[in-house]
Scaffold this motif. Structure first.
Motif, short mmCIF file in Angstrom:
data_model
loop_
_atom_site.label_atom_id
_atom_site.label_comp_id
_atom_site.label_asym_id
_atom_site.label_seq_id
_atom_site.Cartn_x
_atom_site.Cartn_y
_atom_site.Cartn_z
N THR A 41 136.17 -15.57 67.77
CA THR A 41 136.09 -16.73 66.87
C THR A 41 137.42 -17.05 66.21
O THR A 41 137.51 -18.00 65.44
N TYR A 42 138.45 -16.25 66.50
CA TYR A 42 139.77 -16.45 65.91
C TYR A 42 140.77 -16.96 66.93
O TYR A 42 140.89 -16.42 68.03
N ALA A 43 141.49 -18.00 66.54
CA ALA A 43 142.68 -18.36 67.28
C ALA A 43 143.77 -17.39 66.84
O ALA A 43 143.79 -16.92 65.70
N MET A 44 144.68 -17.08 67.77
CA MET A 44 145.67 -16.05 67.50
C MET A 44 147.08 -16.58 67.69
O MET A 44 147.31 -17.52 68.47
N ARG A 63 140.84 -19.79 71.01
CA ARG A 63 139.79 -18.77 71.01
C ARG A 63 139.39 -18.32 72.41
O ARG A 63 139.17 -17.15 72.66
N SER A 64 139.32 -19.26 73.31
CA SER A 64 138.92 -18.93 74.68
C SER A 64 140.09 -18.47 75.53
O SER A 64 139.89 -17.89 76.60
N GLY A 65 141.30 -18.75 75.06
CA GLY A 65 142.49 -18.46 75.86
C GLY A 65 142.89 -19.60 76.76
O GLY A 65 143.89 -19.52 77.46
N GLY A 66 142.14 -20.70 76.70
CA GLY A 66 142.41 -21.81 77.59
C GLY A 66 143.56 -22.70 77.18
O GLY A 66 144.10 -23.45 78.00
N ASN A 114 139.17 -10.90 75.12
CA ASN A 114 138.16 -10.92 74.07
C ASN A 114 137.21 -9.72 74.16
O ASN A 114 136.59 -9.36 73.16
N ALA A 115 137.11 -9.12 75.32
CA ALA A 115 136.27 -7.92 75.45
C ALA A 115 136.92 -6.70 74.79
O ALA A 115 136.24 -5.77 74.38
N LYS A 116 138.26 -6.74 74.71
CA LYS A 116 138.99 -5.61 74.12
C LYS A 116 139.52 -5.93 72.72
O LYS A 116 140.23 -5.12 72.14
N ASN A 117 139.19 -7.13 72.21
CA ASN A 117 139.67 -7.52 70.87
C ASN A 117 141.19 -7.40 70.75
O ASN A 117 141.71 -6.93 69.73
N GLY A 143 141.22 -24.87 62.66
CA GLY A 143 141.61 -25.68 63.79
C GLY A 143 140.68 -25.57 64.98
O GLY A 143 139.79 -24.72 65.04
N SER A 144 140.92 -26.45 65.95
CA SER A 144 140.07 -26.50 67.14
C SER A 144 140.64 -25.71 68.30
O SER A 144 139.90 -25.15 69.11
N TYR A 145 141.96 -25.64 68.37
CA TYR A 145 142.59 -24.94 69.50
C TYR A 145 143.50 -23.85 68.99
O TYR A 145 143.05 -22.76 68.66
N TYR A 146 144.81 -24.09 68.90
CA TYR A 146 145.72 -23.09 68.38
C TYR A 146 146.44 -23.66 67.16
O TYR A 146 146.42 -24.87 66.92
#
Length: 124
Positions: A30-33, A52-55, A73-76, A101-104
């Protein structure tokens, strides 16, 4: 939420490093990084960010084509692969997390949580 950055070190110009940032909790997706860096006497700057999705990803012009941000996301965990390092990449690197935000996000003020920083030194 706690962030733990690792992977910094001393490397010669042209070398590579991979930074990792492990995030506690079960809501990592749920976090953008973002990855930021701060060199002595300079302002903190965003070098890369990921949705969030990496896309969706962002890169500062200074690192485009050399750095790659990714997340598992599986390994946080979020990563920053840094290739063709230059002396001007020398800085303390920080990972950060935000729900804004919605993306990054590229502004440091948009991030709520920060890691402790890992030092990268590139020798010429």
């Amino acid at each position: 939420v706690q962030l733990q950055a690792s992977g910094g070190g001393l490397v010669q110009a042209g070398g590579s490093l991979r930074l990792s940032c492990a995030v506690s909790g079960r809501t990592f997706s749920t976090y953008a990084m973002g990855w930021f860096r701060q060199a002595p006497g300079k302002e903190r700057e965003c070098v890369a960010a990921i949705s969030r999705s990496g896309g969706s990803t962002y890169y500062a012009d200074s690192v485009k084509g050399r750095f790659t941000i990714s997340r598992d996301n599986a390994k946080n965990t979020v990563y920053l692969q840094m290739n063709s390092l230059k002396p001007e990449d020398t800085a303390v690197y920080f990972c950060a997390a935000t729900k804004s935000g919605s993306y990054y996000n590229t502004r440091s003020e948009d991030y709520n949580y920060w890691g402790q920083g890992t030092e990268v030194t590139v020798s010429s």
